[in-house]
Design a protein around this motif. Sequence first.
Motif, PDB file in Angstrom:
ATOM      1  N   VAL A  33       9.195  -8.892   5.332  1.00  0.00           N
ATOM      2  CA  VAL A  33       8.191  -9.217   4.319  1.00  0.00           C
ATOM      3  C   VAL A  33       7.655  -7.938   3.692  1.00  0.00           C
ATOM      4  O   VAL A  33       7.616  -7.781   2.461  1.00  0.00           O
ATOM      5  CB  VAL A  33       7.037 -10.035   4.939  1.00  0.00           C
ATOM      6  CG1 VAL A  33       5.862 -10.126   3.956  1.00  0.00           C
ATOM      7  CG2 VAL A  33       7.503 -11.427   5.318  1.00  0.00           C
ATOM      8  N   SER A  34       7.237  -7.000   4.527  1.00  0.00           N
ATOM      9  CA  SER A  34       6.649  -5.748   4.028  1.00  0.00           C
ATOM     10  C   SER A  34       7.663  -4.941   3.224  1.00  0.00           C
ATOM     11  O   SER A  34       7.318  -4.349   2.189  1.00  0.00           O
ATOM     12  CB  SER A  34       6.114  -4.918   5.206  1.00  0.00           C
ATOM     13  OG  SER A  34       5.065  -5.605   5.866  1.00  0.00           O
ATOM     14  N   THR A  58      10.153  -6.028   1.414  1.00  0.00           N
ATOM     15  CA  THR A  58      10.409  -6.610   0.098  1.00  0.00           C
ATOM     16  C   THR A  58       9.204  -6.474  -0.821  1.00  0.00           C
ATOM     17  O   THR A  58       9.364  -6.261  -2.031  1.00  0.00           O
ATOM     18  CB  THR A  58      10.815  -8.089   0.231  1.00  0.00           C
ATOM     19  OG1 THR A  58      11.874  -8.195   1.178  1.00  0.00           O
ATOM     20  CG2 THR A  58      11.285  -8.641  -1.101  1.00  0.00           C
ATOM     21  N   ILE A  59       8.008  -6.610  -0.277  1.00  0.00           N
ATOM     22  CA  ILE A  59       6.821  -6.442  -1.117  1.00  0.00           C
ATOM     23  C   ILE A  59       6.734  -5.011  -1.639  1.00  0.00           C
ATOM     24  O   ILE A  59       6.379  -4.778  -2.801  1.00  0.00           O
ATOM     25  CB  ILE A  59       5.549  -6.833  -0.341  1.00  0.00           C
ATOM     26  CG1 ILE A  59       5.524  -8.347  -0.112  1.00  0.00           C
ATOM     27  CG2 ILE A  59       4.293  -6.403  -1.106  1.00  0.00           C
ATOM     28  CD1 ILE A  59       4.339  -8.826   0.691  1.00  0.00           C
ATOM     29  N   GLY A 110       8.736 -12.571   1.217  1.00  0.00           N
ATOM     30  CA  GLY A 110       8.178 -11.327   0.698  1.00  0.00           C
ATOM     31  C   GLY A 110       8.337 -11.219  -0.803  1.00  0.00           C
ATOM     32  O   GLY A 110       7.410 -10.790  -1.517  1.00  0.00           O
ATOM     33  N   ALA A 150       3.101 -13.922   6.939  1.00  0.00           N
ATOM     34  CA  ALA A 150       3.515 -13.030   5.851  1.00  0.00           C
ATOM     35  C   ALA A 150       2.301 -12.460   5.125  1.00  0.00           C
ATOM     36  O   ALA A 150       2.233 -11.261   4.842  1.00  0.00           O
ATOM     37  CB  ALA A 150       4.419 -13.782   4.877  1.00  0.00           C
ATOM     38  N   GLN A 196      -0.270  -8.315   4.689  1.00  0.00           N
ATOM     39  CA  GLN A 196      -0.919  -7.734   3.510  1.00  0.00           C
ATOM     40  C   GLN A 196      -2.442  -7.762   3.631  1.00  0.00           C
ATOM     41  O   GLN A 196      -3.156  -7.552   2.648  1.00  0.00           O
ATOM     42  CB  GLN A 196      -0.490  -8.490   2.257  1.00  0.00           C
ATOM     43  CG  GLN A 196       1.014  -8.558   2.070  1.00  0.00           C
ATOM     44  CD  GLN A 196       1.655  -7.181   2.072  1.00  0.00           C
ATOM     45  OE1 GLN A 196       1.299  -6.327   1.252  1.00  0.00           O
ATOM     46  NE2 GLN A 196       2.595  -6.939   2.988  1.00  0.00           N
TER      47      GLN A 196
END
Length: 303
Positions: free
Chosen positions: A200-201, A203-204, A241, A271, A275
């Motif tokens: 997730v991290s 791709t963000i 992500g 997910a 953030q």
Amino acid sequence: MSGQSTYADWIAVDWGTTHLRAWAMVGDSAKAEATSADGMGTLDRDGFEPALLRLIEPWLGQGSMPVMACGMVGARQGWFEAPYVAVPTKPGCLAPVHAPTKDARLKVMIVPGLSQAEHPDVMRGEETQIAGFLASFPKFDGVLCLPGTHAKWARISAEEVVSFQTCMTGELFQLLAEKSVLRHSIGAAGEDPDAFSEAVSDTISRPEKLAQRLFGLRAENVLNGLCTATARARLSGYLIGAELAATKPYWLGQEVAIAGNPALAAAYAAALKTQGVQAQTHDAGPLTRAGLARVHASLTETA
């Protein structure tokens, strides 16, 4: 379903592409439930009324029974088209469209979906889930995420859907895991929370690398024996992500709630937690029925 008769004041119906679910309702309480595989995708226009009767006939009396339906039954390919209502609007106060019936015992009403002209988007079925959510949380002011095949992010204020976005994350996951070259490397089940959160991290922070990272799952499995459960977790993390990167203007700095299948809602909450967002989660199972009850009550109130 059983063949036993059940008293009902009205009948709530959730009619999707692959399923049909009905509840015998007294007020806002369900007294019986029945399901079938007669989804919209399996029926032609003349097949809807017989499919409904097969499911709910034990609940019908001699008079006219109100049936409140939502979902793909109101699509152009459904029983009868219920035109979209433009946002902003209150989903609990939508005016249902009457569908023609041959059986005089049926009075079928279909809840319309929602549309958005600027940044074009549509939803059909989720508006009723949102109405059900707002029946319990009328003061909610923030963003409601409805994850699924086509995930919806709805900005809500004063019981209105102000705007929304759709992401095809669930469908992309299914296609990639089952139809693409990745099917050889993705496990059918299994979890790896750390791999999911890292994906997730990743791709963000670098969404432009998504296509390369996806094929990397195949390459790492072939060359290094990447565990298929870990590959599945990474695929889910990469796609969710990417969804969070696309919807960041919605959830950043907002109160966020998630309503969906409990396992999927938990994945989205995890997910968002990467953030720094703490999202409340809710089981979407009861929301459609609650939303249909809210729309039915609004008709009674204005009658």
